[in-house]
Design an enzyme around this catalytic site. Sequence first.
Site, PDB file in Angstrom:
ATOM      1  N   SER A  30       0.701  -1.162   0.071  1.00 43.06           N
ATOM      2  CA  SER A  30       0.034  -0.142   0.064  1.00 43.06           C
ATOM      3  C   SER A  30       0.785   1.151   0.148  1.00 43.06           C
ATOM      4  O   SER A  30       1.701   1.355   1.084  1.00 43.06           O
ATOM      5  CB  SER A  30      -0.951   0.234   1.390  1.00 43.06           C
ATOM      6  N   HIS A  61      -2.932   0.611  -4.872  1.00 43.61           N
ATOM      7  CA  HIS A  61      -2.283  -0.432  -5.262  1.00 43.61           C
ATOM      8  C   HIS A  61      -2.464  -0.707  -6.825  1.00 43.61           C
ATOM      9  O   HIS A  61      -3.557  -0.441  -7.249  1.00 43.61           O
ATOM     10  CB  HIS A  61      -2.855  -1.586  -4.776  1.00 43.61           C
ATOM     11  N   HIS A  83      -5.698  -8.672  -1.364  1.00 47.21           N
ATOM     12  CA  HIS A  83      -5.737  -9.191   0.072  1.00 47.21           C
ATOM     13  C   HIS A  83      -6.709 -10.429   0.296  1.00 47.21           C
ATOM     14  O   HIS A  83      -7.905 -10.210  -0.322  1.00 47.21           O
ATOM     15  CB  HIS A  83      -5.941  -7.894   0.954  1.00 47.21           C
ATOM     16  N   TYR A  85      -8.938 -10.186   2.699  1.00 45.86           N
ATOM     17  CA  TYR A  85     -10.078  -9.343   3.222  1.00 45.86           C
ATOM     18  C   TYR A  85     -11.129  -8.810   1.807  1.00 45.86           C
ATOM     19  O   TYR A  85     -12.071  -8.588   1.857  1.00 45.86           O
ATOM     20  CB  TYR A  85      -9.790  -8.126   3.826  1.00 45.86           C
ATOM     21  N   GLU A  86     -10.334  -9.020   0.831  1.00 51.13           N
ATOM     22  CA  GLU A  86     -11.050  -8.452  -0.634  1.00 51.13           C
ATOM     23  C   GLU A  86     -12.106  -9.697  -0.947  1.00 51.13           C
ATOM     24  O   GLU A  86     -12.906  -9.549  -1.948  1.00 51.13           O
ATOM     25  CB  GLU A  86     -10.227  -8.234  -1.650  1.00 51.13           C
ATOM     26  N   ALA A 113       2.619  -1.987   4.421  1.00 53.49           N
ATOM     27  CA  ALA A 113       2.256  -0.961   5.084  1.00 53.49           C
ATOM     28  C   ALA A 113       1.893  -1.719   6.652  1.00 53.49           C
ATOM     29  O   ALA A 113       0.894  -2.522   6.504  1.00 53.49           O
ATOM     30  CB  ALA A 113       1.284   0.028   4.775  1.00 53.49           C
ATOM     31  N   MET A 211      -2.151  -6.776   7.247  1.00 51.41           N
ATOM     32  CA  MET A 211      -3.279  -7.477   6.760  1.00 51.41           C
ATOM     33  C   MET A 211      -2.787  -8.232   5.467  1.00 51.41           C
ATOM     34  O   MET A 211      -3.607  -8.498   4.593  1.00 51.41           O
ATOM     35  CB  MET A 211      -4.554  -6.669   6.289  1.00 51.41           C
ATOM     36  N   SER A 212      -1.289  -8.551   5.280  1.00 55.24           N
ATOM     37  CA  SER A 212      -0.979  -8.998   4.205  1.00 55.24           C
ATOM     38  C   SER A 212       0.450  -9.831   4.325  1.00 55.24           C
ATOM     39  O   SER A 212       0.682 -10.105   5.612  1.00 55.24           O
ATOM     40  CB  SER A 212      -0.594  -7.851   3.019  1.00 55.24           C
ATOM     41  N   ASN A 235       1.344   3.802  11.280  1.00 52.24           N
ATOM     42  CA  ASN A 235       0.569   4.387  12.438  1.00 52.24           C
ATOM     43  C   ASN A 235       1.111   3.440  13.712  1.00 52.24           C
ATOM     44  O   ASN A 235       1.590   2.455  13.456  1.00 52.24           O
ATOM     45  CB  ASN A 235      -0.988   4.233  12.258  1.00 52.24           C
ATOM     46  N   HIS A 247      -7.637   3.884   5.973  1.00 55.60           N
ATOM     47  CA  HIS A 247      -6.882   3.717   4.772  1.00 55.60           C
ATOM     48  C   HIS A 247      -6.084   4.890   4.327  1.00 55.60           C
ATOM     49  O   HIS A 247      -5.101   4.820   3.888  1.00 55.60           O
ATOM     50  CB  HIS A 247      -7.517   2.918   3.550  1.00 55.60           C
TER      51      HIS A 247
END
Length: 274
Positions: A30, A61, A83, A85-86, A113, A211-212, A235, A247
């Site tokens: 990201s 992306h 990802h 989550y997609e 990220a 998340m990846s 963060n 995001h």
Amino acid sequence: MTAAAELVRERAAAEGREPITPRVGLVLGSGLGGLADAVTDAVAIPYAELPGFPVGSVVGHAGRLVLGTLAGTPVVVLQGRAHLYEGVPVSDLAVPVRTVRALGAESIVLTNAAGSLRGDVTPGQLMALTDHINMMGANPLMGPNDDELGPRFVGLGEAYDPGLRAALHAAADAEGVALAEGVYLAVAGPSFETPAEIRAFRILGADAVGMSTVPEVIVARHAGLRVAAVSAITNLAEGLGDEVLSHEHTLVNAEVAAADLQRVLTRFVAELAP
Ligand code: HPA
């Protein structure tokens, strides 16, 4: 050879390129895709044209494979990723990594990220991953194993290659960039974590959360690729800072780290040159 790798080779030949074998694959997460623009003599192919490639839909992306030369070294860059989550089946996350392998790369560098669980590693900083904790509830090797691609049971004892990590540190030192080290914990997302989850993850030994990356590391080790991974800290994890996570916030802070990450990776790749 995956169908996607065949298509890449055909496309490169059709565009009149000399056949090249990438030394390394670079997966850009990201807001970190800018490095792909530094690749010269590039053949760039959108993921949508590559058989079996999962196509992500996340802002930040680009979603293309770029084969060419970076700092004198042949590379294949995956600019953006899909990802879990997609709604992408976890086994589909194997295809881009297997394509990197099929094109001939020996190593892969994964970037992402991530949120920091450590007060001393703040937004905009980089963290080389030493290990991971998989809290995604999924593994990309589930299902039948293709013994031609790799073994049924894969050891992850030294999944993050110490030699490549040392080379990353050398590149960071040479560029005057601080590079922390830590353990990455992967969640499925897409929601960010709760403060209670982050407190629990700290007890478990996590230094960064995202998340990846973990599915790709597992597939890469299955395929016999050497792995390095770097998180761009965007963060402090939920409950540790007072930022409101989103995001957009991730992308803004990824940009801060992206310039440093590009310099570190360019030097890392230059040092691989034959
Ligand atoms: N949690 C999960 N994924 C992330 C974060 C986070 O805090 N920051 C960037 N990606």
